[in-house]
Design a protein around this motif. Sequence first.
Motif, PDB file in Angstrom:
ATOM      1  N   PRO A   1     -13.687 -11.673  -4.304  1.00  0.00           N
ATOM      2  CA  PRO A   1     -12.997 -11.666  -3.014  1.00  0.00           C
ATOM      3  C   PRO A   1     -11.488 -11.861  -3.167  1.00  0.00           C
ATOM      4  CG  PRO A   1     -14.686 -13.404  -3.112  1.00  0.00           C
ATOM      5  CD  PRO A   1     -14.633 -12.778  -4.459  1.00  0.00           C
ATOM      6  N   GLY A   2     -10.740 -11.304  -2.218  1.00  0.00           N
ATOM      7  CA  GLY A   2      -9.280 -11.339  -2.263  1.00  0.00           C
ATOM      8  C   GLY A   2      -8.726 -12.732  -2.476  1.00  0.00           C
ATOM      9  N   LYS A   3      -9.376 -13.725  -1.917  1.00  0.00           N
ATOM     10  CA  LYS A   3      -8.902 -15.102  -2.016  1.00  0.00           C
ATOM     11  C   LYS A   3      -8.844 -15.591  -3.476  1.00  0.00           C
ATOM     12  CE  LYS A   3     -10.214 -19.612  -0.315  1.00  0.00           C
ATOM     13  NZ  LYS A   3     -11.415 -20.369  -0.074  1.00  0.00           N
ATOM     14  N   HIS A   4      -9.723 -15.050  -4.301  1.00  0.00           N
ATOM     15  CA  HIS A   4      -9.805 -15.538  -5.692  1.00  0.00           C
ATOM     16  C   HIS A   4      -9.332 -14.519  -6.733  1.00  0.00           C
ATOM     17  CE1 HIS A   4     -11.959 -19.170  -4.535  1.00  0.00           C
ATOM     18  NE2 HIS A   4     -12.666 -18.414  -3.705  1.00  0.00           N
ATOM     19  N   ILE A   5      -8.907 -13.330  -6.281  1.00  0.00           N
ATOM     20  CA  ILE A   5      -8.637 -12.261  -7.256  1.00  0.00           C
ATOM     21  C   ILE A   5      -7.473 -12.601  -8.201  1.00  0.00           C
ATOM     22  CG2 ILE A   5      -7.076 -10.882  -5.762  1.00  0.00           C
ATOM     23  CD1 ILE A   5      -9.725  -9.356  -8.052  1.00  0.00           C
ATOM     24  N   HIS A   6      -6.549 -13.427  -7.723  1.00  0.00           N
ATOM     25  CA  HIS A   6      -5.379 -13.742  -8.560  1.00  0.00           C
ATOM     26  C   HIS A   6      -5.671 -14.873  -9.553  1.00  0.00           C
ATOM     27  CE1 HIS A   6      -3.339 -11.148  -5.769  1.00  0.00           C
ATOM     28  NE2 HIS A   6      -3.826 -11.870  -4.770  1.00  0.00           N
ATOM     29  N   ALA A   7      -6.694 -15.651  -9.250  1.00  0.00           N
ATOM     30  CA  ALA A   7      -7.071 -16.783 -10.123  1.00  0.00           C
ATOM     31  C   ALA A   7      -8.589 -16.939 -10.069  1.00  0.00           C
ATOM     32  CB  ALA A   7      -6.378 -18.057  -9.636  1.00  0.00           C
TER      33      ALA A   7
ATOM     34  N   PHE B   1       5.829  -3.018  -6.269  1.00  0.00           N
ATOM     35  CA  PHE B   1       4.389  -3.179  -6.049  1.00  0.00           C
ATOM     36  C   PHE B   1       3.616  -2.190  -6.912  1.00  0.00           C
ATOM     37  CE2 PHE B   1       6.706  -4.718  -2.427  1.00  0.00           C
ATOM     38  CZ  PHE B   1       6.100  -5.955  -2.204  1.00  0.00           C
ATOM     39  N   PRO B   2       3.032  -2.673  -7.995  1.00  0.00           N
ATOM     40  CA  PRO B   2       2.429  -1.742  -8.957  1.00  0.00           C
ATOM     41  C   PRO B   2       1.287  -0.898  -8.405  1.00  0.00           C
ATOM     42  CG  PRO B   2       1.972  -4.041  -9.557  1.00  0.00           C
ATOM     43  CD  PRO B   2       2.974  -4.066  -8.451  1.00  0.00           C
ATOM     44  N   ALA B   3       0.649  -1.342  -7.322  1.00  0.00           N
ATOM     45  CA  ALA B   3      -0.463  -0.527  -6.791  1.00  0.00           C
ATOM     46  C   ALA B   3       0.046   0.654  -5.984  1.00  0.00           C
ATOM     47  CB  ALA B   3      -1.373  -1.394  -5.922  1.00  0.00           C
TER      48      ALA B   3
ATOM     49  N   SER C   1       1.353 -12.496  -8.885  1.00  0.00           N
ATOM     50  CA  SER C   1       0.214 -11.645  -8.538  1.00  0.00           C
ATOM     51  C   SER C   1       0.023 -11.621  -7.014  1.00  0.00           C
ATOM     52  CB  SER C   1      -1.011 -12.218  -9.248  1.00  0.00           C
ATOM     53  OG  SER C   1      -2.129 -11.418  -9.093  1.00  0.00           O
ATOM     54  N   GLU C   2       0.099 -12.788  -6.383  1.00  0.00           N
ATOM     55  CA  GLU C   2      -0.077 -12.862  -4.917  1.00  0.00           C
ATOM     56  C   GLU C   2       1.016 -12.083  -4.195  1.00  0.00           C
ATOM     57  OE1 GLU C   2      -2.130 -17.299  -4.936  1.00  0.00           O
ATOM     58  OE2 GLU C   2       0.025 -17.091  -4.595  1.00  0.00           O
ATOM     59  N   LYS C   3       2.218 -12.151  -4.773  1.00  0.00           N
ATOM     60  CA  LYS C   3       3.355 -11.528  -4.111  1.00  0.00           C
ATOM     61  C   LYS C   3       3.373 -10.002  -4.315  1.00  0.00           C
ATOM     62  CE  LYS C   3       8.254 -12.498  -3.756  1.00  0.00           C
ATOM     63  NZ  LYS C   3       9.387 -13.025  -4.484  1.00  0.00           N
ATOM     64  N   PHE C   4       3.097  -9.566  -5.522  1.00  0.00           N
ATOM     65  CA  PHE C   4       3.320  -8.148  -5.819  1.00  0.00           C
ATOM     66  C   PHE C   4       2.046  -7.298  -5.886  1.00  0.00           C
ATOM     67  CE2 PHE C   4       7.152 -10.312  -7.482  1.00  0.00           C
ATOM     68  CZ  PHE C   4       8.057  -9.719  -6.602  1.00  0.00           C
ATOM     69  N   ASP C   5       0.894  -7.956  -5.858  1.00  0.00           N
ATOM     70  CA  ASP C   5      -0.358  -7.189  -5.764  1.00  0.00           C
ATOM     71  C   ASP C   5      -1.241  -7.920  -4.758  1.00  0.00           C
ATOM     72  OD1 ASP C   5      -2.226  -5.194  -6.330  1.00  0.00           O
ATOM     73  OD2 ASP C   5      -3.115  -6.322  -7.999  1.00  0.00           O
ATOM     74  N   PRO C   6      -0.735  -8.085  -3.514  1.00  0.00           N
ATOM     75  CA  PRO C   6      -1.356  -9.027  -2.581  1.00  0.00           C
ATOM     76  C   PRO C   6      -2.847  -8.794  -2.366  1.00  0.00           C
ATOM     77  CG  PRO C   6       0.283  -7.648  -1.455  1.00  0.00           C
ATOM     78  CD  PRO C   6       0.425  -7.403  -2.921  1.00  0.00           C
ATOM     79  N   GLU C   7      -3.275  -7.549  -2.345  1.00  0.00           N
ATOM     80  CA  GLU C   7      -4.714  -7.315  -2.105  1.00  0.00           C
ATOM     81  C   GLU C   7      -5.492  -7.169  -3.410  1.00  0.00           C
ATOM     82  OE1 GLU C   7      -4.745  -3.846   0.433  1.00  0.00           O
ATOM     83  OE2 GLU C   7      -3.103  -4.758   1.551  1.00  0.00           O
ATOM     84  N   GLY C   8      -4.791  -7.302  -4.515  1.00  0.00           N
ATOM     85  CA  GLY C   8      -5.466  -7.177  -5.808  1.00  0.00           C
ATOM     86  C   GLY C   8      -5.884  -5.745  -6.127  1.00  0.00           C
ATOM     87  N   LYS C   9      -5.230  -4.777  -5.484  1.00  0.00           N
ATOM     88  CA  LYS C   9      -5.607  -3.367  -5.701  1.00  0.00           C
ATOM     89  C   LYS C   9      -5.365  -2.929  -7.133  1.00  0.00           C
ATOM     90  CE  LYS C   9      -4.896  -0.643  -1.528  1.00  0.00           C
ATOM     91  NZ  LYS C   9      -3.894   0.213  -0.890  1.00  0.00           N
ATOM     92  N   PHE C  10      -4.180  -3.301  -7.646  1.00  0.00           N
ATOM     93  CA  PHE C  10      -3.839  -2.908  -9.016  1.00  0.00           C
ATOM     94  C   PHE C  10      -4.786  -3.596 -10.001  1.00  0.00           C
ATOM     95  CE2 PHE C  10      -1.658  -3.194 -13.045  1.00  0.00           C
ATOM     96  CZ  PHE C  10      -1.189  -1.899 -13.212  1.00  0.00           C
ATOM     97  N   ILE C  11      -5.038  -4.879  -9.728  1.00  0.00           N
ATOM     98  CA  ILE C  11      -5.942  -5.632 -10.613  1.00  0.00           C
ATOM     99  C   ILE C  11      -7.309  -4.959 -10.656  1.00  0.00           C
ATOM    100  CG2 ILE C  11      -7.212  -7.808 -10.826  1.00  0.00           C
ATOM    101  CD1 ILE C  11      -4.699  -9.226  -9.746  1.00  0.00           C
ATOM    102  N   ARG C  12      -7.842  -4.619  -9.499  1.00  0.00           N
ATOM    103  CA  ARG C  12      -9.194  -4.023  -9.476  1.00  0.00           C
ATOM    104  C   ARG C  12      -9.210  -2.647 -10.149  1.00  0.00           C
ATOM    105  NH1 ARG C  12     -11.422  -7.569  -5.387  1.00  0.00           N
ATOM    106  NH2 ARG C  12      -9.664  -8.034  -4.044  1.00  0.00           N
ATOM    107  N   ARG C  13      -8.064  -1.922 -10.052  1.00  0.00           N
ATOM    108  CA  ARG C  13      -8.000  -0.588 -10.677  1.00  0.00           C
ATOM    109  C   ARG C  13      -8.174  -0.705 -12.194  1.00  0.00           C
ATOM    110  NH1 ARG C  13      -2.542   2.212  -9.366  1.00  0.00           N
ATOM    111  NH2 ARG C  13      -3.273   1.959  -7.237  1.00  0.00           N
ATOM    112  N   TYR C  14      -7.516  -1.704 -12.783  1.00  0.00           N
ATOM    113  CA  TYR C  14      -7.560  -1.804 -14.254  1.00  0.00           C
ATOM    114  C   TYR C  14      -8.575  -2.809 -14.772  1.00  0.00           C
ATOM    115  CZ  TYR C  14      -3.921   1.591 -14.769  1.00  0.00           C
ATOM    116  OH  TYR C  14      -3.243   2.780 -14.751  1.00  0.00           O
ATOM    117  N   LEU C  15      -9.067  -3.671 -13.880  1.00  0.00           N
ATOM    118  CA  LEU C  15     -10.105  -4.623 -14.300  1.00  0.00           C
ATOM    119  C   LEU C  15     -11.316  -4.428 -13.385  1.00  0.00           C
ATOM    120  CD1 LEU C  15      -7.959  -7.911 -14.678  1.00  0.00           C
ATOM    121  CD2 LEU C  15      -8.583  -6.325 -16.497  1.00  0.00           C
TER     122      LEU C  15
END
Length: 482
Positions: free
Chosen positions: A426-432, A233-235, A405-419
Motif C-alpha cells: 500500500p502507498g502508505k508503506h511503499i517508501h519504507a 519526478f522520475p515516474a 521518495s515521498e516527495k519525488f515518487d509520492p505514489e510509488g509509481k516509479f518504485i513499483r515499475r522497477y520493483l
Amino acid sequence: MIGLDSSLVWLRRDLRLHDQAALYRALKSSSRVHVVFVFDTAILDSLPSRADRRVEFIHGSVVALKRELEALGATLHVLHGPAPKRLPEFARDRKVQAVFCSRDYEPAAIRRDAAVAQALAGMGIAFHAGKDQVVFEQDEVLTQGGKPYTVFTPYKNAWLKKLGPFYLKPYPVQAYLGALAQSPPATMPTLAEIGFARTNLAELGIRPGEAGARGLFEDFLARINNYKQARDFPAVRGPSYLSVHLRFGTISIRELASTALGIGGAGAEAWLAELIWREFYQQLLWHHPRVAAGHCYQSEFEAIAWPNPPGHFQAWCEARTGYPLVDAALRQLNQTGYLHNRLRMVAASFLVKDLLVDWRLGEGYFADKLIDFDLASNSGGWQWAASVGCDAQPWFRIFNPVTQSEKFDPEGKFIRRYLPELAQVPGKHIHAPWTMPEKLQAACGVKIGRDYPAPIVAHGIQREKALALYKAARGGPPPADE
Ligand SMILES: Cc1cc2nc3c(=O)[nH]c(=O)nc-3n(C[C@H](O)[C@H](O)[C@H](O)COP(=O)(O)OP(=O)(O)OC[C@H]3O[C@@H](n4cnc5c(N)ncnc54)[C@H](O)[C@@H]3O)c2cc1C
C-alpha cells in the motif's frame, strides 16, 4: 588552409552531418573530403563488458551516417584498431593533406590526439581540431580576473551574457556537400566483428543516430514548458532523455541551445541551465583534470577514511539495500543504462552518506553502466553528491532516502515499475516497506527479509556517522554561517 586538394574528417563525439563543425571546416577548405570513424581498440578493450549499450549505440549511429553519406555518393570509412596507428595510416594511404576533427576535452583523448597529431606531422599531414561539442570552450567564459569559474551561478550568468547569435549559428554543411570524396560504399565491421554483442537497446526503444536524437527532441519540445515542474519526478516523462545523443554528438548543442533560447519561459530556461551545467563541468575538467582522476576538488576531504563496510557496495550495485527508491534507481540503471537525474543524486548520496562507501566506487560503477557516461559530468555529479566537489552539496546536508521518495515518487509509481515485488504494497508503506506489520506483509505477499530485503542500514544512525567523517576531515564542526 583554403585550397587543399584532399582532406579527411575524423569523427568521434560528433556523429552527425547536420551543423557539424569539423565536417564544415574540411568541406570548405578542400576539394575532396573523406570521412572516417575508428573503433578504437584502446577504448573498446578497456570496457568491462562485451555487451555494452554505448558500443551498440555508436555502431548504430555509424551505420546510419554511412547510409546518409552513401546516398550522397560518398561513404564512411570505418576502421578498427588503435586510433593513433590506424588513422595516420589511412590518411597517408589516401594522400590527404590535412585531418579535421572536433576537439575532445578528456585527458585520455587529449593524449590520443597529441599522438595522432605527432604521427601525422611526421608524414607532413596537418591536424586541425576545433570546437563543436560545447557552445563555449574552457577559456571562453572566465572571471574578470581571467580565472576559470568554480561556482555555477556566476558561470551561468557570464555564459548567458557572452551568448550572442554568432555562437549559436549552425554550420551550413549542406551547401558544401559537393566536396565529399565520391566513393563506392566501403565495408564496415559488424558489431560482432569488433567483439561486441547486441544489448537491449532496441527493446528499450533507444534509437541511435541523428534520427533518434531528432525524434526525442521533437517529443521533448512538446513538453519543454513543463520541464521545470516535471523534471524532478522520475515516474513522469519530464526530461529530454537526450544525454546519450549529446554524449556522442548525434545532435548539435548549438541547435539545442538556440531552440531553448527561442522558446524562452521558465521551462526552456531551466533546461538551458542544465546544458550550461554540462559546460561548467567540461571547463572544470579541463582546468582541473585531477577531479576526474579520483581527487576531491576540495582537497581537505581527501583525508576521509571511508569505512566501505563489507557487502554494502555490492548490495547497492545489486539493488538490495532495502530502501525502495534507491533500489528502483539501481534497477533502472542496470536494466536500461539511463538513470533519472534526481535518482542519480539520491543513489549517489545514499552510497556515500548512508552506506559510507567511497564515492569513487560509485563513480566507477556509473562510468561502467551509464549509456550517457561522460567523464566531466559524472565526476562533477559524484563530487557534488559526495560534497567533495566544486560548488557541491554542502557536506552537512544529507538526503533522507525515505523523504526523498515521498516527495519525488509520492505514489510509488516509479518504485513499483522497477520493483514489481512491491507492487501490492500500500502507498502508505511503499517508501519504507519494513514499517508494514507482519499481517499486512502477508496480505500483500511481501515478507520483508524474504521477498524484499530489510534495510541494510538505519538512516538516522548512518547520518551521524557520515557527519562525523566529514567533521574529522575538516578538523571541526561547520562554521556558524553554514
Ligand atoms: C552522480 C551523477 C552522475 C552523473 N553522470 C552523468 C554522466 O555520466 N553523463 C551525463 O551526461 N550526465 C550525468 N549526470 C547529469 C544528469 O543526471 C544527466 O545529464 C541527466 O540525467 C540526463 O538526462 P536527460 O538527457 O534526460 O537530461 P535533461 O534534464 O533533459 O537535461 C538536458 C541535458 O543537460 C545536461 N545535464 C542535465 N543535468 C546535468 C547535470 N547535473 N550536470 C551536467 N549536465 C547536465 C545533459 O547533457 C542532459 O542531456 C550525472 C549527475 C549525477 C548527480
